[in-house]
Design a protein around this motif. Structure first.
Motif, short mmCIF file in Angstrom:
data_model
loop_
_atom_site.label_atom_id
_atom_site.label_comp_id
_atom_site.label_asym_id
_atom_site.label_seq_id
_atom_site.Cartn_x
_atom_site.Cartn_y
_atom_site.Cartn_z
N VAL A 167 0.84 -1.21 0.00
CA VAL A 167 0.00 0.00 0.00
C VAL A 167 0.87 1.25 0.00
O VAL A 167 0.65 2.19 -0.77
CB VAL A 167 -0.94 -0.01 1.22
CG1 VAL A 167 -1.65 1.34 1.36
CG2 VAL A 167 -1.96 -1.12 1.09
N PHE A 168 1.89 1.27 0.87
CA PHE A 168 2.79 2.42 0.88
C PHE A 168 3.62 2.51 -0.39
O PHE A 168 4.00 3.59 -0.83
CB PHE A 168 3.70 2.36 2.11
CG PHE A 168 3.06 2.90 3.36
CD1 PHE A 168 2.98 4.26 3.59
CD2 PHE A 168 2.51 2.03 4.29
CE1 PHE A 168 2.39 4.76 4.74
CE2 PHE A 168 1.90 2.52 5.44
CZ PHE A 168 1.84 3.90 5.67
N GLY A 169 3.91 1.35 -1.00
CA GLY A 169 4.62 1.38 -2.27
C GLY A 169 3.81 2.05 -3.36
O GLY A 169 4.33 2.86 -4.14
N LEU A 170 2.53 1.74 -3.43
CA LEU A 170 1.65 2.39 -4.40
C LEU A 170 1.52 3.88 -4.11
O LEU A 170 1.50 4.71 -5.02
CB LEU A 170 0.27 1.72 -4.39
CG LEU A 170 0.21 0.29 -4.93
CD1 LEU A 170 -1.16 -0.32 -4.69
CD2 LEU A 170 0.55 0.28 -6.43
N PHE A 171 1.43 4.22 -2.82
CA PHE A 171 1.34 5.63 -2.45
C PHE A 171 2.63 6.37 -2.85
O PHE A 171 2.59 7.48 -3.40
CB PHE A 171 1.11 5.75 -0.94
CG PHE A 171 0.98 7.16 -0.45
CD1 PHE A 171 0.06 8.03 -1.00
CD2 PHE A 171 1.78 7.62 0.59
CE1 PHE A 171 -0.06 9.34 -0.55
CE2 PHE A 171 1.67 8.91 1.06
CZ PHE A 171 0.74 9.77 0.49
N GLY A 172 3.79 5.75 -2.59
CA GLY A 172 5.05 6.35 -2.99
C GLY A 172 5.18 6.48 -4.50
O GLY A 172 5.72 7.46 -5.01
N TYR A 173 4.65 5.49 -5.21
CA TYR A 173 4.68 5.55 -6.68
C TYR A 173 3.87 6.74 -7.20
O TYR A 173 4.31 7.45 -8.10
CB TYR A 173 4.12 4.24 -7.24
CG TYR A 173 3.93 4.23 -8.73
CD1 TYR A 173 5.02 4.12 -9.59
CD2 TYR A 173 2.66 4.32 -9.30
CE1 TYR A 173 4.85 4.11 -10.96
CE2 TYR A 173 2.48 4.31 -10.66
CZ TYR A 173 3.58 4.21 -11.49
OH TYR A 173 3.41 4.20 -12.86
N VAL A 174 2.69 6.96 -6.60
CA VAL A 174 1.87 8.11 -6.99
C VAL A 174 2.61 9.41 -6.70
O VAL A 174 2.63 10.34 -7.53
CB VAL A 174 0.51 8.07 -6.26
CG1 VAL A 174 -0.26 9.36 -6.50
CG2 VAL A 174 -0.29 6.87 -6.71
N LEU A 175 3.25 9.50 -5.52
CA LEU A 175 3.98 10.71 -5.18
C LEU A 175 5.12 10.97 -6.16
O LEU A 175 5.35 12.11 -6.58
CB LEU A 175 4.54 10.60 -3.76
CG LEU A 175 3.52 10.61 -2.61
CD1 LEU A 175 4.24 10.45 -1.27
CD2 LEU A 175 2.72 11.91 -2.61
N LYS A 176 5.82 9.92 -6.56
CA LYS A 176 6.94 10.09 -7.49
C LYS A 176 6.44 10.51 -8.87
O LYS A 176 7.08 11.33 -9.54
CB LYS A 176 7.75 8.80 -7.58
CG LYS A 176 8.58 8.52 -6.32
CD LYS A 176 9.41 7.27 -6.46
CE LYS A 176 10.27 7.05 -5.22
NZ LYS A 176 11.12 5.86 -5.30
N ARG A 177 5.33 9.95 -9.29
CA ARG A 177 4.78 10.33 -10.60
C ARG A 177 4.31 11.77 -10.60
O ARG A 177 4.36 12.45 -11.63
CB ARG A 177 3.63 9.41 -10.97
CG ARG A 177 4.07 8.03 -11.43
CD ARG A 177 4.98 8.13 -12.63
NE ARG A 177 5.30 6.83 -13.20
CZ ARG A 177 6.25 6.64 -14.09
NH1 ARG A 177 6.99 7.66 -14.50
NH2 ARG A 177 6.48 5.43 -14.58
N LEU A 178 3.87 12.26 -9.44
CA LEU A 178 3.46 13.66 -9.33
C LEU A 178 4.62 14.59 -8.98
O LEU A 178 4.42 15.78 -8.79
CB LEU A 178 2.37 13.79 -8.26
CG LEU A 178 1.03 13.12 -8.57
CD1 LEU A 178 0.09 13.23 -7.37
CD2 LEU A 178 0.39 13.73 -9.81
#
Length: 537
Positions: free
Chosen positions: A415-426
């Motif tokens: 879950v935190f990996g997906l959240f971090g992925y979204v942050l990096k994409r933004l």
């Protein structure tokens, strides 16, 4: 002398020597592969270090931390792609040297500058160790609370143009660390009657998710780049001679690295840009910068490699990490019940000196390794992104599961990996979350302890160091407010000049109903977008 001998004896163990060798060589390899970085490697290795002695585990992680920037210079110089985020400025003058047929000169100068910066930093800190040992005991609960608060504020204001979102993410990190049993009365907080929430969210699980798994997702969803590597001709020792012709730039840049490393939340990027600006303004040929100036390459590489040793000062002296990598190392202390802070300098000074000697040996090992292994290391840039992503993903889940043999931890990490992925994409920062978790816990514990002797609000700052820290916090907030108002005034001036309405989101400028003059937009945008990328990623 007895202290030095004792520290050397700590390092003479075979397992410490092996950890130092593996960490230094492994850090170079990780740094030479674009898209991975030391934060991912350290996050993956953290679970393994918990079964090691503190000196062995920290030496391994320090080896990766200190040597990754050496390796990151290789793709930055040869293919204009920084191996780690902090090598971004190396491309400014390193790649132009390669383009004009001088790759061996650029790499040699980068290695020599990195070596000088690392050794300069270690020398400064060994000399100042007795002073730190005397100053550290002056920090009580209130002083450490204010120092941790200052660290969070500095992290937030360092994300220029993104300070609001950085503050929100830091607050999220502080909130995450409150989940579970409260440390004094052991009441449940935000558990929602779920058994798996009662123990709180493990820091290492969150770290592996935000850094390792998110980067694995980025690699898996990105296309492979076609790199054309350059053949090296000639020796790699000429950089030492060229570095000796610029002692002023090298010394000032290393000094910037030491100072910025000691201050929590600042780090390599600020040190690099201060050093690069100084070198350009004092150069006899400032027009060469960005086109292969040796002074520019020296400033970039010397300053960023002077930071790792200096960044250990707030961690060891006060138990306060300045950025994500030292926050991860703090968990190694906690697992082994070794409490960094004033007591460490009083009772285990040989341990502290041993770490600094390890950093010095690390720089020597890395330089020797690079002098003989640069040519085969160039091939690492050709590893496909998806293959790297699969490797990182697998190792991350293995590491998470090995912590407590818990599938729930793997789900939380994902879950935190997906959240971090979204942050990096933004293009939003991840580091404030981790520092919020670590510093938030320190602030809560120290605030409770410090309030026991406080009867009035002013009693909290009635001691000299506490008062100084309070004044520094006010000055930092005031300076940031002035800067925000100045930036807003510049944006309004740009809007009036171009007769458009530029809007900002995440530190970026967008156009509306017209075209902004490009030179003016670049000048304004340069003051708003945080340089480079995130430290340690």
């Amino acid at each position: 002398m007895d202290l030095l001998i004792s520290a050397i004896e700590v390092l003479m163990r075979w397992d410490v020597a092996l950890a130092l060798l593996v960490g230094s060589v492994g850090g170079v390899l990780i740094g030479a592969i674009p898209g991975v970085g030391p934060a991912v490697a350290i996050a993956i290795l953290l679970p393994a270090t918990f079964s090691m002695d503190p000196i062995v585990g920290l030496t391994l992680l320090l080896g990766i931390y200190g040597s990754s920037m050496y390796g990151g210079a290789i793709p930055a110089v040869l293919i204009n792609t920084p191996g780690t985020a902090v090598n971004a400025l190396t491309t400014y003058d390193g790649y132009p040297m390669t383009a004009r047929g001088e790759p061996q000169r650029a790499l040699s100068l980068a290695y020599s500058s990195s070596f000088f910066g690392g050794m300069f930093s270690v020398a400064c800190l060994v000399l100042f160790a007795p002073v730190l040992a005397k100053v550290a005991p002056m920090f009580g609960s209130r002083e450490i609370f204010l120092a941790a608060l200052l660290g969070i504020i500095l992290v937030i204001v360092a994300h220029r143009g993104q300070s609001l979102i950085a503050g929100a993410l830091a607050a999220l990190g502080i909130f995450i660390q409150t989940i579970g049993f409260e440390p004094v009365k052991y009441t449940q907080r935000y558990t929602f009657d779920q058994p798996f929430m009662q123990g709180g969210l493990n820091l290492i699980v969150v770290v592996l998710g935000l850094f390792a798994l998110s980067q694995a997702f980025v690699l898996l969803t990105s296309e492979d780049e076609k790199f054309r590597t350059t053949r090296l001709r000639g020796g790699l020792l000429q950089g030492l001679r060229e570095l000796a012709r610029h002692p002023r730039v090298a010394t000032v840049s290393a000094s910037f690295g030491v100072l910025m490393g000691i201050i929590p939340g600042v780090g390599e990027f600020t040190a690099q840009f201060l050093s690069y600006t100084y070198a350009q303004r004092t150069s006899k040929r400032p027009e060469d910068f960005g086109h292969g100036a040796s002074e520019g390459l020296i400033a970039a590489e010397t300053s960023n490699n002077a930071v790792p040793a200096a960044a250990m000062v707030p961690l060891l002296a006060l138990g306060i990490p300045g950025e994500a990598l030292t926050a991860m190392m703090l968990s190694v202390f906690y697992v082994h019940n070794v409490v960094p802070g004033p007591g460490l300098f009083q009772n285990s000074m040989d341990f502290v000196v041993a770490l600094y000697i390890a950093l010095a040996v690390l720089n020597v090992l890395v330089l020797l390794f690079l002098l003989v292994a640069t040519r085969p290391l160039i091939q690492l840039v050709k590893i496909p992104n998806r293959f790297l992503g699969i490797c990182v993903l697998t190792l991350s889940f293995v590491g998470v599961y090995s912590l407590r043999n818990s599938v729930t931890d793997c789900v939380i990490a994902a879950v935190f990996g997906l959240f971090g992925y979204v942050l990096k994409r933004l293009d939003l920062p991840v580091v404030p979350i981790i520092l919020g978790m670590v510093l938030g816990n320190i602030m809560e514990v120290k605030l409770r302890a410090g309030m026991a002797r406080v009867k009035e609000p002013l009693d909290f700052i009635d001691r000299p160091i506490a008062f100084i820290l309070f004044i520094v916090i006010l000055l930092v907030l005031g300076a940031h407010l002035i800067r925000v108002l100045a930036d807003r005034r510049d944006l309004k001036a740009a809007e009036r000049e171009t007769k458009t309405r530029p809007t900002r989101f995440g530190g970026l400028l967008f156009r509306r109903k017209g075209t902004i003059d490009r030179s003016r937009a670049r000048a304004v945008r340069a003051r708003h977008i945080r340089p480079g990328g995130e430290r340690g990623q």
